[in-house]
Design a protein around this motif. Sequence first.
Motif, mmCIF file in Angstrom:
data_model
loop_
_atom_site.group_PDB
_atom_site.id
_atom_site.type_symbol
_atom_site.label_atom_id
_atom_site.label_comp_id
_atom_site.label_asym_id
_atom_site.label_seq_id
_atom_site.Cartn_x
_atom_site.Cartn_y
_atom_site.Cartn_z
ATOM 1 N N UNK A 173 1.743 3.455 3.537
ATOM 2 C CA UNK A 173 2.428 4.564 3.597
ATOM 3 C C UNK A 173 1.645 6.015 2.923
ATOM 4 N N UNK A 174 1.491 6.694 3.749
ATOM 5 C CA UNK A 174 0.466 8.053 3.528
ATOM 6 C C UNK A 174 1.020 8.898 2.241
ATOM 7 N N UNK A 204 -0.675 2.721 10.085
ATOM 8 C CA UNK A 204 -1.424 1.484 10.278
ATOM 9 C C UNK A 204 -2.812 1.838 9.278
ATOM 10 N N UNK A 205 -3.372 0.905 8.841
ATOM 11 C CA UNK A 205 -4.755 0.883 8.199
ATOM 12 C C UNK A 205 -5.315 -0.377 8.651
ATOM 13 N N UNK A 242 1.029 -1.179 -0.070
ATOM 14 C CA UNK A 242 0.014 0.060 0.105
ATOM 15 C C UNK A 242 0.909 1.366 0.029
ATOM 16 N N UNK A 243 1.370 1.788 -1.194
ATOM 17 C CA UNK A 243 1.958 2.861 -1.449
ATOM 18 C C UNK A 243 1.962 3.539 -2.554
ATOM 19 N N UNK A 257 -8.237 5.791 -2.213
ATOM 20 C CA UNK A 257 -9.096 6.904 -2.205
ATOM 21 C C UNK A 257 -8.874 7.533 -0.964
ATOM 22 N N UNK A 258 -8.663 6.910 0.383
ATOM 23 C CA UNK A 258 -8.545 7.455 1.423
ATOM 24 C C UNK A 258 -7.078 8.373 1.775
ATOM 25 N N UNK A 259 -5.962 7.705 1.325
ATOM 26 C CA UNK A 259 -4.853 8.264 1.658
ATOM 27 C C UNK A 259 -4.070 8.965 0.535
#
Length: 98
Positions: free
Chosen positions: A74-75, A82-83, A22-23, A94-96
Motif C-alpha cells: 500500500x502506498x 505492486x512492488x 507492506x503498509x 524508503x521508496x513509498x
Amino acid sequence: NHAAKDSLQAAGLDEYEFIAVLDHRTTPRCQALDGTMHLLEAYSVGTNAPPMHPRCRSTISAVLGEKTGTRIARNSEGKNIQVPASMTYAEYKKTYLE
C-alpha cells in the motif's frame, strides 16, 4: 501459520521466509523480520515466526529459489500497488513511505 509450517515440513522443506505486510501499520518488529530466512527446525512463534504480537498480520512462505514477480503493498495514500517480490520492508518504506 502453524498449518503453513506443517505444510512446509510435509513437503520436505527446511527453510521459510518471514513475510510482513507492506503498509504503514506494520510494527517495527515485523518490519525488521520481513524477508528474513529461517530454518524450519528453529521455528519459534514470537521470535522468528508469526504471530509476533496481538493482531499480527505477518506470515511465512516456502523458500524455493530466487524471488520473481511482484507482491502487493500500500502506498502512502493507502492504495494497493505492486512492488517487486524481492523488496523488503526497509526498501518499501524508503521508496513509498518516506
